[in-house]
Every structure is written in structure tokens, then in C-alpha cells.
Design a protein around this motif. Structure first.
Motif: not given
Length: 424
Positions: A257-268, A270-286
């Protein structure tokens, strides 16, 4: 995204801090724009369009021919999508109509409440890098269902004095005939104060940049507004059953939406963190808007909590505009949610569906205002007027209560208004 693992409650304020906006320059600039439009009317609107948008405005209002021509400029697929969204939004908002109910708290006393549409409504629709034609439906349809007599729509045009055809087509679907080719704080001023071309309204709706938002806040001594607003935001709660690719897509959908938008992820988990970060990085590129989304991610967070109860408590503290429950037990958590603009339950409920076509309204409180404000609904376009009628017996029954209270407050005339009737 900044990572917090099992943060103590003392850190919640830091985690939930929104991007800070410096209003020191914005407020004086907007105040000047409001004053100029109030004093100079259309001349000021043309001057600001020239200054800010590089547009030499001829007619400020769109013609019926310009509005009608939009239907020929859109693909059949987009027109069909807009009609489907229209049907769902109409159905959801029509369901919010309430019948008037009369009650008799004491014999001879009848009280009730009725809805009356706000007669003059102003809609602001951004038309820059992302022309929000979906917002036309979200605001124009409930205004029509409520029965508002006059709906004014302001949206910026391009240098050829053209408004995006999807905005014009959506407006036509809502029965909106008054469209003005102006944007920014000057558009808010025009609707608040009125000009030679733009009618004054009683309530203004719609999102916008910092200047538009500030203008809406400053004109509240003249007109009502839908709600305080800020940058878009989403909070996703993900347990071990969440799909990290889905979570990443939801986070990026809001970040773009914009550079001042904010997203927050809360997970229960810990193993999900790297998976989510990797998915964000991959999708962001395109993403076509990857630069904008990347800036939003710089001030976004990912948090690991001990359990879902703590995750919900942190979410309530944050009070997100959008809350996604990517959890197996999502429905079981609903009663614990006390502050959110709109909630999306389960892995198959992306926030973007609510943005466009499920039927719920996407005009929602941001910046923590979900603690006290609701999103736009049919009620937003109504005034609620109370009525009461007493018989002579009803007045006699309640007279002593009223006179006792009025005299205790030192308001003898209030008491007399009852007593003089009793003597008759």
C-alpha cells in the motif's frame, strides 16, 4: 522485519509503535490550503491543481458523457468483477437495516428511535499510483442504500484532465453523478466549505495521504468525518498449521500500500519465523511495487509468543486495522478479540478478499483506533433520532421523578415545565 522472541509485556509498546509522522510541516501547509479554498473557492482549486499536479483544469466537474464513456474503456472481465463485488457489498450492507422498535418503559410513556440518512455526503477517492475504485463501491453503495440525497465524489485527474475509467464506472454503478476532478487537501476543503462548483457536504468519507488525513481532521469543526485514519496495517496470528507462503502473501499485500504501511506477524512456533521470512523475500522479488513494500517491511515486526492466548492479548493491545487468524482453532478465539477493524478467519480467508469483494466494508480504523472506532457500515450514513410521546397519565406517573431531579440540579424551569402541565 524486526524479530522479537517471547517478549516481556514491557516491550509491547515498542512492538506496537506505528511509524511516526512529523506533522510540524504538514499542519501549517494544510491550514493554508483550507483557508485559501474557503476564501477563493474554485480559483484556489485551479491554482492548487496547477501547483501540485501540473494540471490546468478546465471544468472542475465531470460531464455525464465523461462518466458514461468509462464503460467502453474497461475490459469485460473488470466490469464483471466490479458488478460481482457490488452485489456482495450491497447484500451485506442491506442486511444491516434495522426496524424501528417502540418500547414502553412506564405506562403512558413510549420511546423509539428512527434512522434518517445524512443528506449530503462527500467521498474522497485517491487516484495516484493506486486508483482505489474499490473504495467507490465501499462508500457509494451504503450511501445509496441509506438514502443519502446528494453524494459528491472528489478524485484527482491526470494531466489530460482524465479520471481513471474504473473510478468513473464504479461511481456509475453506485448512481453517483457528481464527480469533481480535484484531489489532495484542497478537495477536502472544497467539500467542507463548498465552492462555486463543489457543493458543501455534511460528512466526508475516504482514505488519503497525510495531507488528506490532516485536512479531514482539521475540518471537523465544520463537517463530520468517517474516522481518524493512518497508514494501512495488518496483523497475522499464525500457529503451526499456518502456511508460511500464505502468511507472506498477506503481509506483502498490506506492505505494498505504501512505505508507511505496517505489517505484524505473531506466531506461536519459533520454527515458522525463518519459513515466513524466506517466503516474504521470495515473493517480494517479483512484486511490481517491491520498493514500496520493502520500505514498509523496514518498520514491521515478527513476534514469537508462548501461546495463542498471549498472541491474542498482544493483538488486542495493537488493535490492528486487519487481523488474520491463520490458526487451526481460529473460530474458538473470536470471543477473545476486543480490538480489530475486520477479522479474517482461517487459511483460506486472505485480507484482500475483504478489500474488494466479500461484502464487508474495507474502510476501517487504523493507527490503534480500533480500540474505540468501528469500520464504516450502513449506520455511518445515518443520523439516529430519538422520539418519545407521553399521555397525561404517563406524565403524571413520572412527574415527581423529573421535578425532584431538576430541582436538585438547580434547574427550576425544567421542573416548572412539568408542574405547569400537572396544574392543568
Amino acid at each position: 522485519m524486526k524479530l522479537y522472541k517471547y517478549p516481556h509485556r514491557d516491550l509491547w509498546s515498542e512492538i506496537c509503535a506505528r511509524p511516526v509522522q512529523d506533522d510540524r510541516k504538514i499542519i501549517p501547509a494544510v491550514t493554508g490550503i483550507l483557508s485559501a479554498v474557503q476564501k477563493q473557492g474554485d480559483a484556489a482549486l485551479r491554482s492548487f491543481s496547477r501547483k501540485f499536479d501540473g494540471v490546468e483544469l478546465g471544468s472542475i466537474e465531470m460531464t455525464a458523457t465523461e462518466i458514461k464513456a468509462a464503460a467502453q474503456q474497461l475490459s469485460p472481465q473488470l466490469k464483471a468483477a466490479l458488478k460481482q463485488a457490488k452485489n456482495n457489498i450491497e447484500a451485506f450492507h442491506r442486511s444491516q437495516k434495522e426496524a424501528s422498535k417502540k418500547i414502553t418503559p412506564m405506562q403512558g410513556i413510549t420511546c423509539w428511535r428512527e434512522s434518517r440518512p445524512i443528506e449530503k455526503i462527500g467521498l474522497y477517492i485517491p487516484g495516484g499510483s493506486a486508483p482505489l475504485f474499490s473504495t467507490v463501491l465501499m462508500l457509494g453503495l451504503p450511501a445509496r442504500i441509506a438514502g443519502c440525497k446528494e453524494v459528491v465524489l472528489c478524485t484527482p485527474c491526470n494531466k489530460e484532465q482524465q479520471v481513471h475509467p474504473a473510478i468513473r464506472y464504479a461511481a456509475a454503478l453506485c448512481g453517483i453523478q457528481k464527480i469533481f476532478k480535484i484531489g489532495g487537501a484542497q478537495a477536502i476543503a472544497a467539500m467542507a466549505y463548498g465552492t462555486e462548483s463543489v457543493p458543501q457536504v455534511f460528512k466526508i468519507f475516504g482514505p488519503g495521504n497525510q495531507y488528506v488525513t490532516t485536512a479531514k481532521q482539521l475540518v471537523q469543526n465544520r463537517v463530520a468525518i468517517d474516522m481518524p485514519a493512518g497508514p494501512s496495517e495488518v496483523l497475522v496470528i499464525a500457529d503451526g498449521t499456518a502456511d508460511p507462503h500464505f502468511v507472506a502473501a498477506d503481509l506483502l499485500a498490506q506492505a505494498e500500500h505504501g512505505p508507511d504501511s505496517q505489517v505484524v506477524c505473531i506466531t506461536t512456533q519459533a520454527r515458522m519465523v525463518k519459513k515466513i521470512e524466506a517466503a516474504v523475500a521470495a515473493q517480494l522479488k517479483v512484486l511490481p511495487r517491491k520498493d514500496i513494500a520493502a520500505k514498509a517491511l523496514e518498520h514491521s515486526r515478527i513476534v514469537v509468543t508462548k501461546n495463542l492466548n498471549e498472541a491474542i492479548a498482544l493483538s488486542n493491545f495493537y488493535a490492528p486495522e486487519h487481523l488474520i487468524l491463520a490458526c487451526k482453532t481460529g473460530n474458538a478465539l473470536l470471543k477473545s478479540i476486543t480490538a480489530a477493524g475486520s477479522v479474517f478467519i482461517g487459511n483460506h480467508s486472505p485480507e484482500s478478499v475483504g478489500d474488494y469483494a466479500s461484502g464487508t466494508n474495507h474502510t476501517l480504523p487504523t493507527n490503534g483506533y480500533a480500540t474505540a472506532y468501528s469500520g464504516v457500515s450502513l449506520d455511518s450514513f445515518y443520523k439516529k433520532i430519538t422520539f418519545q410521546q407521553l399521555t397525561a397519565k404517563g406524565l403524571k406517573t413520572i412527574a415527581a421523578t423529573v421535578t425532584t431531579m431538576a430541582e436538585a440540579e438547580g434547574l427550576q424551569a425544567h421542573s416548572n415545565a412539568v408542574k405547569i402541565r400537572m396544574t392543568k
